[in-house]
Design a protein around this motif. Sequence first.
Motif, PDB file in Angstrom:
ATOM      1  N   PHE A 126      -2.507  -0.958   4.068  1.00 47.02           N
ATOM      2  CA  PHE A 126      -2.318   0.335   4.733  1.00 47.02           C
ATOM      3  C   PHE A 126      -1.049   0.321   5.581  1.00 47.02           C
ATOM      4  O   PHE A 126      -0.283   1.293   5.593  1.00 47.02           O
ATOM      5  N   SER A 127      -0.824  -0.793   6.273  1.00 48.18           N
ATOM      6  CA  SER A 127       0.381  -0.928   7.089  1.00 48.18           C
ATOM      7  C   SER A 127       1.624  -1.013   6.212  1.00 48.18           C
ATOM      8  O   SER A 127       2.676  -0.464   6.550  1.00 48.18           O
ATOM      9  N   CYS A 128       1.497  -1.672   5.087  1.00 45.85           N
ATOM     10  CA  CYS A 128       2.599  -1.759   4.127  1.00 45.85           C
ATOM     11  C   CYS A 128       2.975  -0.358   3.634  1.00 45.85           C
ATOM     12  O   CYS A 128       4.159  -0.032   3.481  1.00 45.85           O
ATOM     13  N   GLY A 129       1.963   0.465   3.409  1.00 43.21           N
ATOM     14  CA  GLY A 129       2.208   1.843   2.999  1.00 43.21           C
ATOM     15  C   GLY A 129       2.980   2.619   4.046  1.00 43.21           C
ATOM     16  O   GLY A 129       3.832   3.454   3.726  1.00 43.21           O
ATOM     17  N   TYR A 130       2.703   2.319   5.313  1.00 40.71           N
ATOM     18  CA  TYR A 130       3.444   2.980   6.395  1.00 40.71           C
ATOM     19  C   TYR A 130       4.925   2.626   6.339  1.00 40.71           C
ATOM     20  O   TYR A 130       5.790   3.504   6.477  1.00 40.71           O
ATOM     21  N   PHE A 131       5.233   1.350   6.162  1.00 41.88           N
ATOM     22  CA  PHE A 131       6.635   0.931   6.164  1.00 41.88           C
ATOM     23  C   PHE A 131       7.398   1.564   5.002  1.00 41.88           C
ATOM     24  O   PHE A 131       8.585   1.876   5.132  1.00 41.88           O
ATOM     25  N   ALA A 132       6.714   1.755   3.882  1.00 41.46           N
ATOM     26  CA  ALA A 132       7.354   2.437   2.756  1.00 41.46           C
ATOM     27  C   ALA A 132       7.618   3.902   3.104  1.00 41.46           C
ATOM     28  O   ALA A 132       8.711   4.431   2.845  1.00 41.46           O
ATOM     29  N   TYR A 133       6.608   4.560   3.687  1.00 38.48           N
ATOM     30  CA  TYR A 133       6.785   5.955   4.117  1.00 38.48           C
ATOM     31  C   TYR A 133       7.928   6.071   5.118  1.00 38.48           C
ATOM     32  O   TYR A 133       8.795   6.952   5.017  1.00 38.48           O
TER      33      TYR A 133
END
Length: 287
Positions: A126-133
């Motif tokens: 979920f945190s990885c998804g944030y960094f991509a966003y």
Amino acid sequence: MAKKEMEEGGKRNAIELFFLTTLILWLASVSFQIILTHQTRLLYIIAGSFFYQTSNSLIRYFSPKSSLSDPLFVNTAVSLIHSLVTSSSVIFILSKQWLNNGLSGMFDHSQLVEGTWSWAFEALCFSCGYFAYDQWDMLHYRLYSGWIPSILLHHLVLLICFTLALYRNITINYLILTLICELHSIFLHVRKVRRMAGIRDARSVIVKLEWCLNWTPFFVARCVSHVLITAKLIKDAHKFGKGVELPLALFGMAGMNILNIGLGMDFLKAFKRERKSQHANHRQHHE
């Protein structure tokens, strides 16, 4: 003058192209892992990106047509949400592990490298998804500065480290420990939001309290925790195999520690600047 502006524009476009290309390649890699290797748990990465992009859209939609709808303000507000969500997740994961198994086995090398605490994989995704966003949002609105933007480079390194760990399901717990720093990021983003909202009086009780809440977690949750993690890696270096895990982990922690030093210096400058402004206003008031 026009030629210089064209050259600067060309350099900026080259930077954007590089980081945008790496982001597209990263997305292609994640999609490949999900579709072709059936690692469906990685869908939490996509869910994370979708959640934070939706948060961005909602904040932008409901914000008044003023500075509060500015892309930088919206980006910072979403970053604050990420820090709150991630910090809560990390505290929940560590507390649950502590209550169930105690501290004795939590920080064992095999547990940190080969094991995966309950909900740790999902939280990291979920945190990885944030960094991509966030990488996309900063590229889209050009919310960065410099020819080698440290924030874009930071996100790229994290995306590489996080996804490689998630693909192989190793060092997940180590990476969860590094996210303790998000406790400090909460107050860091609160400060930015506060300044964007126009609350800048250094004599304000809120501002003074905010500085206390910034410095304490900066040292405890960011500096001390990352130094301890680095020390643990060095101490257990002989326990790692001959793969890329140890070099990648040491490289990542070195980057984080360097980033912490830079952040601390910027923090100190901002603190001195606000104190200086406070003293200047105080003298003018008495005159």
